[in-house]
Design an enzyme around this catalytic site. Structure first.
Site, PDB file in Angstrom:
ATOM      1  N   LYS A 164     -72.754 -72.652 -56.290  1.00  0.00           N
ATOM      2  CA  LYS A 164     -73.104 -73.731 -56.554  1.00  0.00           C
ATOM      3  C   LYS A 164     -71.927 -74.819 -57.006  1.00  0.00           C
ATOM      4  CE  LYS A 164     -77.196 -76.096 -58.770  1.00  0.00           C
ATOM      5  NZ  LYS A 164     -78.255 -75.702 -60.006  1.00  0.00           N
TER       6      LYS A 164
ATOM      7  N   SER B 158     -82.801 -77.519 -58.449  1.00  0.00           N
ATOM      8  CA  SER B 158     -81.733 -78.236 -58.019  1.00  0.00           C
ATOM      9  C   SER B 158     -80.739 -77.335 -56.964  1.00  0.00           C
ATOM     10  CB  SER B 158     -81.018 -78.702 -59.190  1.00  0.00           C
ATOM     11  OG  SER B 158     -80.090 -77.711 -59.668  1.00  0.00           O
TER      12      SER B 158
ATOM     13  N   SER C 230     -83.849 -74.175 -61.743  1.00  0.00           N
ATOM     14  CA  SER C 230     -83.078 -74.515 -60.657  1.00  0.00           C
ATOM     15  C   SER C 230     -82.554 -73.204 -60.068  1.00  0.00           C
ATOM     16  CB  SER C 230     -82.041 -75.457 -60.941  1.00  0.00           C
ATOM     17  OG  SER C 230     -82.646 -76.844 -61.034  1.00  0.00           O
TER      18      SER C 230
HETATM   19  N1  GLN Z   1     -86.238 -79.417 -61.721  1.00  0.00           N
HETATM   20  C1  GLN Z   1     -85.799 -79.372 -63.158  1.00  0.00           C
HETATM   21  C2  GLN Z   1     -85.096 -80.910 -63.437  1.00  0.00           C
HETATM   22  O1  GLN Z   1     -85.235 -81.650 -62.516  1.00  0.00           O
HETATM   23  C3  GLN Z   1     -84.961 -78.185 -63.415  1.00  0.00           C
HETATM   24  C4  GLN Z   1     -83.379 -78.469 -63.215  1.00  0.00           C
HETATM   25  C5  GLN Z   1     -82.340 -77.495 -63.490  1.00  0.00           C
HETATM   26  O2  GLN Z   1     -82.853 -76.278 -63.648  1.00  0.00           O
HETATM   27  N2  GLN Z   1     -81.150 -77.726 -63.206  1.00  0.00           N
HETATM   28  O3  GLN Z   1     -84.557 -81.098 -64.628  1.00  0.00           O
END
Ligand code: GLN
Length: 504
Positions: free
Chosen positions: A80, A155, A179
């Site tokens: 990532k 994400s 994410s």
């Molecule tokens: N979707 C969550 C957020 O927007 C989690 C993001 C993540 O785990 N990096 O914060």
């Protein structure tokens, strides 16, 4: 050997060890696959073909000389883009870091390089890991390989899509509120968020430091165990890194694959299913639960009353920490620098112009929210209250783990939604993480394992949560779910694996 991209990492590792295939062949097969399908999927922001093939050649030569190698040596991996990689562009999905080439490696990358896994490239993500759909990337959407009109989760949608589309057998994700697990659920892959502190955060571009954790994205639970054992372990560069020895994840996965869950107490979290969850997602969840029961697990219901407030607390704590972490992107040190078109070129005005242009809407929204929540006069009312809720959630977990060895729920309330469907509605987007966020707030480990296809033909995930430092339990239960579902359906449950038209 037929298509090398269809093998699990474990199977590929075996074929490499036996000399049946070379790492160059395996790496080239994945690079060819990326060339063929990544146009429409757009899982990668950068493909590092030369570096990957150089690593592969090194592994093949070492093996020919009889050198002893890590079991995963030569198996390609995707990383990532929030993870810092020396010599490879690293943007965290943001235009503000466009063109930045880090001078150092994250600790987990150092481990991957020491074990000699060819790094195929860097995967797309929501900007600074803020989002649940990868639509907030500064570099365009990633598409779900199961249906290109749908989101791959976020994400870490790039890592999940790359693994689901057979572009990589292994990938690294990061999970601050879901994410790793939510993209895994909506792409039919396996995703694990380890115990906070289990994998070093050194070299992860921080979103919310008290919540961030890196972990594996794979197609099988055993592969996740292999990768978790590789990247975990104490790191003096990370002050919150645990000193525990790395657990026996692979051994526990094998136990689970043999169906050994008799006597385990599996707690269904009352608050994490029911209203707001898609019927098909719930049906798949119930089915996995029933299979665990038939295999001898004891299913109990547990209640975690404060989970109701987890989302609200998270969206105060996360923006607060993020606003502080993102202060370093000021146009002076990394990446983009924009000078004001008119008027004096002062530091403050360069900073404002750079941040105005370099950050996307979601990042700006969270910086404003976080700065507000931390401001004098509001700190106690918002940030302070959120921290108290966090403690209550940790207590809910502690009480639930008195009654159960692991907790379970659907990973995400729905299957993959259409691109654009929730983009203009931040609250609807945030709700995708209702079931995953509690684990981050408490620092406990969680896994999403595919539970099969729903009424709309799309995959869903079964979430397993364990107490802190008991990540091994995830592998035992997750592997059992995987094996029991395969036995139930007479083969891999995701047989309608994505077939993408080769794009030129
Ligand atoms: N979707 C969550 C957020 O927007 C989690 C993001 C993540 O785990 N990096 O914060």
């Amino acid at each position: 050997m037929s298509d090398l991209t269809r093998l699990s990492a474990a199977a590929l590792a075996e074929a490499l060890t036996s000399g049946e295939v070379s790492s160059v062949e395996a790496t080239q097969a994945h690079l060819d696959r990326i060339a063929a399908v990544d146009g429409p999927v757009h899982a990668f922001l950068h493909v590092s073909s030369d570096e990957a093939l150089a690593t592969a050649r090194g592994v093949d030569e070492a093996r020919a000389k009889g050198e002893s190698l890590h079991p995963l040596a030569g198996v390609p991996i995707a990383v990532k883009d929030v993870v810092v990689t020396r010599g490879l562009p690293t943007t965290a999905g943001s235009r503000i870091l466009e063109g930045w080439i880090p001078p150092y490696d994250a600790t987990l990358v150092t481990k991957i390089k020491a074990a000699r896994l060819p790094i195929l490239g860097k995967t797309n993500m929501d900007e600074f890991a803020m989002g649940s759909s990868t639509e907030h990337s500064g570099y365009g959407n990633t598409h779900n390989p199961w249906d290109l009109d749908r989101i791959p989760g976020g994400s870490g949608g790039g890592s999940a899509a790359a693994v689901a589309a057979y572009e990589a057998p292994l990938a690294i994700g990061t999970d601050t509120g879901g994410s790793i697990r939510q993209p895994a659920a909506v792409t039919g892959t396996v995703g694990v968020k380890p115990t906070y502190g289990s994998v070093s955060r050194y070299g992860l571009i921080a979103l919310a430091s008290s919540l961030d954790q890196a972990g594996p994205v794979t197609r099988t639970v055993l592969d996740a165990a292999l990768l978790h054992e590789l990247i975990a372990g104490h790191d003096p560069h990370d002050s919150t890194s645990l000193t525990d020895p790395v657990g026996d994840y692979v051994a526990q996965a094998r136990r689970g694959l043999a169906g050994d869950v008799a006597g385990m107490r599996v707690g269904v979290v009352k608050e994490l299913s029911g209203e707001g969850y898609q019927p098909g997602v719930l049906a798949r969840f119930e089915e996995s639960l029933e299979l665990l029961r038939q295999a001898g697990a004891e299913i109990v219901e547990v209640s975690c009353p404060h989970f109701e407030y987890a989302l609200a607390a998270y969206y105060l704590i996360l923006p607060a920490e993020a606003s502080s972490n993102l202060a370093k992107f000021d146009g002076m040190r990394y990446g983009l620098r924009v000078e004001p078109t008119e008027g004096p070129v002062t530091a403050e005005r360069v900073m404002a112009a750079t941040r105005g242009q370099g950050f996307g809407d979601e990042v700006k929204r969270r910086i404003i929210l976080g700065t507000y929540a931390l401001s004098a006069g509001y700190y106690d009312a918002y940030y302070g209250s959120a921290q108290k809720v966090r403690t209550l959630i940790q207590r809910d977990f502690a009480a639930a783990f008195e009654e159960a060895d692991v907790l379970v729920s659907p990973t995400a309330p729905t299957t993959a939604f259409k691109l654009g469907e929730k983009l203009d509605d931040p609250l609807a987007m945030y709700l995708n993480d209702v079931a995953t966020i509690p684990a981050n707030l408490a620092g406990v480990p969680g896994m999403s394992v595919p539970s099969g296809l729903c009424e709309d033909g799309l995959p869903a995930g079964f979430q397993v949560i364990a107490p802190a430092r008991q990540d091994a339990r995830l592998y035992r239960v997750g592997a059992a779910v995987e094996a029991l579902l395969e036995a139930r359906w007479g083969g891999p449950i995701l047989t309608k694996a994505p077939e993408l038209e080769a794009s030129k």
